[in-house]
Design a protein around this motif. Structure first.
Motif, PDB file in Angstrom:
ATOM      1  N   THR A   1       0.822  -1.214   0.000  1.00 62.88           N
ATOM      2  CA  THR A   1       0.000   0.000   0.000  1.00 62.88           C
ATOM      3  C   THR A   1       0.854   1.262   0.000  1.00 62.88           C
ATOM      4  OG1 THR A   1      -0.273  -0.088   2.412  1.00 62.88           O
ATOM      5  CG2 THR A   1      -2.021  -1.083   1.050  1.00 62.88           C
ATOM      6  N   ASP A   2       2.067   1.198   0.536  1.00 62.56           N
ATOM      7  CA  ASP A   2       2.949   2.373   0.486  1.00 62.56           C
ATOM      8  C   ASP A   2       3.268   2.766  -0.950  1.00 62.56           C
ATOM      9  OD1 ASP A   2       3.001   2.689   3.233  1.00 62.56           O
ATOM     10  OD2 ASP A   2       5.033   1.895   3.488  1.00 62.56           O
ATOM     11  N   GLY A   3       3.209   1.810  -1.860  1.00 64.12           N
ATOM     12  CA  GLY A   3       3.482   2.101  -3.262  1.00 64.12           C
ATOM     13  C   GLY A   3       2.254   2.490  -4.068  1.00 64.12           C
ATOM     14  N   ALA A   4       1.094   2.504  -3.426  1.00 62.00           N
ATOM     15  CA  ALA A   4      -0.157   2.804  -4.135  1.00 62.00           C
ATOM     16  C   ALA A   4      -0.330   4.299  -4.334  1.00 62.00           C
ATOM     17  CB  ALA A   4      -1.351   2.247  -3.356  1.00 62.00           C
ATOM     18  N   ALA A   5      -0.887   4.677  -5.462  1.00 61.19           N
ATOM     19  CA  ALA A   5      -1.162   6.088  -5.760  1.00 61.19           C
ATOM     20  C   ALA A   5      -2.507   6.541  -5.188  1.00 61.19           C
ATOM     21  CB  ALA A   5      -1.152   6.298  -7.280  1.00 61.19           C
ATOM     22  N   GLN A   6      -3.339   5.596  -4.767  1.00 59.67           N
ATOM     23  CA  GLN A   6      -4.676   5.918  -4.280  1.00 59.67           C
ATOM     24  C   GLN A   6      -4.612   6.458  -2.847  1.00 59.67           C
ATOM     25  OE1 GLN A   6      -3.828   3.013  -5.874  1.00 59.67           O
ATOM     26  NE2 GLN A   6      -4.676   3.797  -7.790  1.00 59.67           N
ATOM     27  N   SER A   7      -5.692   7.115  -2.425  1.00 59.84           N
ATOM     28  CA  SER A   7      -5.723   7.744  -1.102  1.00 59.84           C
ATOM     29  C   SER A   7      -6.226   6.822  -0.001  1.00 59.84           C
ATOM     30  CB  SER A   7      -6.597   8.999  -1.138  1.00 59.84           C
ATOM     31  OG  SER A   7      -7.951   8.651  -1.433  1.00 59.84           O
ATOM     32  N   ARG A   8      -6.717   5.645  -0.380  1.00 59.53           N
ATOM     33  CA  ARG A   8      -7.233   4.711   0.620  1.00 59.53           C
ATOM     34  C   ARG A   8      -7.171   3.291   0.089  1.00 59.53           C
ATOM     35  NH1 ARG A   8     -13.215   7.365   0.635  1.00 59.53           N
ATOM     36  NH2 ARG A   8     -13.547   7.381  -1.603  1.00 59.53           N
ATOM     37  N   SER A   9      -7.411   2.356   1.013  1.00 63.02           N
ATOM     38  CA  SER A   9      -7.347   0.935   0.680  1.00 63.02           C
ATOM     39  C   SER A   9      -8.608   0.245   1.182  1.00 63.02           C
ATOM     40  CB  SER A   9      -6.113   0.306   1.343  1.00 63.02           C
ATOM     41  OG  SER A   9      -6.097  -1.099   1.150  1.00 63.02           O
ATOM     42  N   ILE A  10      -9.050  -0.755   0.443  1.00 62.66           N
ATOM     43  CA  ILE A  10     -10.189  -1.569   0.845  1.00 62.66           C
ATOM     44  C   ILE A  10      -9.827  -3.041   0.700  1.00 62.66           C
ATOM     45  CG2 ILE A  10     -12.010   0.131   0.437  1.00 62.66           C
ATOM     46  CD1 ILE A  10     -12.452  -1.040  -2.320  1.00 62.66           C
ATOM     47  N   LEU A  11     -10.534  -3.876   1.437  1.00 58.27           N
ATOM     48  CA  LEU A  11     -10.314  -5.321   1.381  1.00 58.27           C
ATOM     49  C   LEU A  11     -11.537  -6.022   1.940  1.00 58.27           C
ATOM     50  CD1 LEU A  11      -9.725  -6.261   4.546  1.00 58.27           C
ATOM     51  CD2 LEU A  11      -7.490  -5.314   4.052  1.00 58.27           C
ATOM     52  N   SER A  12     -11.596  -7.321   1.765  1.00 52.88           N
ATOM     53  CA  SER A  12     -12.635  -8.115   2.393  1.00 52.88           C
ATOM     54  C   SER A  12     -11.971  -9.232   3.177  1.00 52.88           C
ATOM     55  CB  SER A  12     -13.618  -8.680   1.358  1.00 52.88           C
ATOM     56  OG  SER A  12     -12.954  -9.433   0.370  1.00 52.88           O
ATOM     57  N   ALA A  13     -12.605  -9.576   4.299  1.00 54.72           N
ATOM     58  CA  ALA A  13     -12.101 -10.636   5.172  1.00 54.72           C
ATOM     59  C   ALA A  13     -13.302 -11.372   5.741  1.00 54.72           C
ATOM     60  CB  ALA A  13     -11.272 -10.039   6.300  1.00 54.72           C
ATOM     61  N   ILE A  14     -13.118 -12.640   6.056  1.00 55.37           N
ATOM     62  CA  ILE A  14     -14.216 -13.406   6.647  1.00 55.37           C
ATOM     63  C   ILE A  14     -14.722 -12.644   7.867  1.00 55.37           C
ATOM     64  CG2 ILE A  14     -14.843 -15.564   7.775  1.00 55.37           C
ATOM     65  CD1 ILE A  14     -12.846 -16.972   5.928  1.00 55.37           C
ATOM     66  N   ASP A  15     -16.027 -12.505   7.952  1.00 55.38           N
ATOM     67  CA  ASP A  15     -16.675 -11.679   8.973  1.00 55.38           C
ATOM     68  C   ASP A  15     -16.745 -12.406  10.310  1.00 55.38           C
ATOM     69  OD1 ASP A  15     -18.000  -9.676  10.277  1.00 55.38           O
ATOM     70  OD2 ASP A  15     -19.832  -9.805   9.095  1.00 55.38           O
ATOM     71  N   THR A  16     -15.593 -12.560  10.912  1.00 54.98           N
ATOM     72  CA  THR A  16     -15.477 -13.152  12.241  1.00 54.98           C
ATOM     73  C   THR A  16     -14.278 -12.506  12.914  1.00 54.98           C
ATOM     74  OG1 THR A  16     -15.365 -15.238  13.464  1.00 54.98           O
ATOM     75  CG2 THR A  16     -14.013 -15.077  11.506  1.00 54.98           C
ATOM     76  N   GLU A  17     -14.278 -12.524  14.228  1.00 57.83           N
ATOM     77  CA  GLU A  17     -13.113 -11.985  14.932  1.00 57.83           C
ATOM     78  C   GLU A  17     -11.960 -12.957  14.718  1.00 57.83           C
ATOM     79  OE1 GLU A  17     -12.921  -8.916  16.029  1.00 57.83           O
ATOM     80  OE2 GLU A  17     -14.944  -8.847  15.234  1.00 57.83           O
ATOM     81  N   SER A  18     -10.865 -12.448  14.204  1.00 58.45           N
ATOM     82  CA  SER A  18      -9.719 -13.285  13.860  1.00 58.45           C
ATOM     83  C   SER A  18      -8.456 -12.443  13.986  1.00 58.45           C
ATOM     84  CB  SER A  18      -9.857 -13.790  12.416  1.00 58.45           C
ATOM     85  OG  SER A  18      -9.790 -12.690  11.510  1.00 58.45           O
ATOM     86  N   PRO A  19      -7.299 -13.095  14.045  1.00 57.48           N
ATOM     87  CA  PRO A  19      -6.052 -12.328  14.051  1.00 57.48           C
ATOM     88  C   PRO A  19      -5.919 -11.415  12.823  1.00 57.48           C
ATOM     89  CG  PRO A  19      -5.624 -14.570  14.753  1.00 57.48           C
ATOM     90  CD  PRO A  19      -7.061 -14.524  14.270  1.00 57.48           C
ATOM     91  N   ALA A  20      -6.395 -11.875  11.689  1.00 56.62           N
ATOM     92  CA  ALA A  20      -6.312 -11.044  10.474  1.00 56.62           C
ATOM     93  C   ALA A  20      -7.114  -9.766  10.649  1.00 56.62           C
ATOM     94  CB  ALA A  20      -6.806 -11.827   9.263  1.00 56.62           C
TER      95      ALA A  20
END
Length: 118
Positions: free
Chosen positions: A61-80
């Motif tokens: 993400t440090d190399g990204a030109a965009q102003s923000r980042s998005i992602l999806s993760a399994i909807d549970t409390e997890s280390p990720a």
């Protein structure tokens, strides 16, 4: 030990077309614009908890030109999900259903650069 990949988000890509209605219903579909999407981030279980995931995601993400980042993760409390929160990601939508995925996902977003720290 691990890998990450991502790209500038495009509303016409499959992932965006699935998450857009969920984001729109929460009034945050503008996150699909000017965002760098983390497509995959994985660390082998034997190497988790050593900061590898943090280094991978911050490096890409440090190399990204965009102003923000998005992602999806399994909807549970997890280390990720804990890692993503520590980096500044917050939930934009929850209980997102992807075709053929057995569990719901959360879509998370963070301003760039990502937070640093412990």
């Amino acid at each position: 030990m691990g890998f990450v990949y991502g790209m500038p988000n495009d509303r016409t890509h499959w992932w965006s077309t699935v998450v857009e209605p969920y984001l729109r219903s929460n009034g945050v579909d503008d996150w699909l614009d000017d965002s760098f999407v983390i497509t995959e981030l994985h660390v082998h279980p034997a190497y988790q908890g050593r900061g590898i995931g943090r280094r991978l995601i911050t490096t890409i993400t440090d190399g990204a030109a965009q102003s923000r980042s998005i992602l999806s993760a399994i909807d549970t409390e997890s280390p990720a999900r804990g890692l993503y929160r520590a980096l500044g990601y917050r939930d934009l939508a929850r209980r997102v259903l992807f075709p053929s995925a057995p569990k719901p996902y959360a879509v998370m977003g963070a301003p760039l650069p990502l937070l640093r720290g412990a």
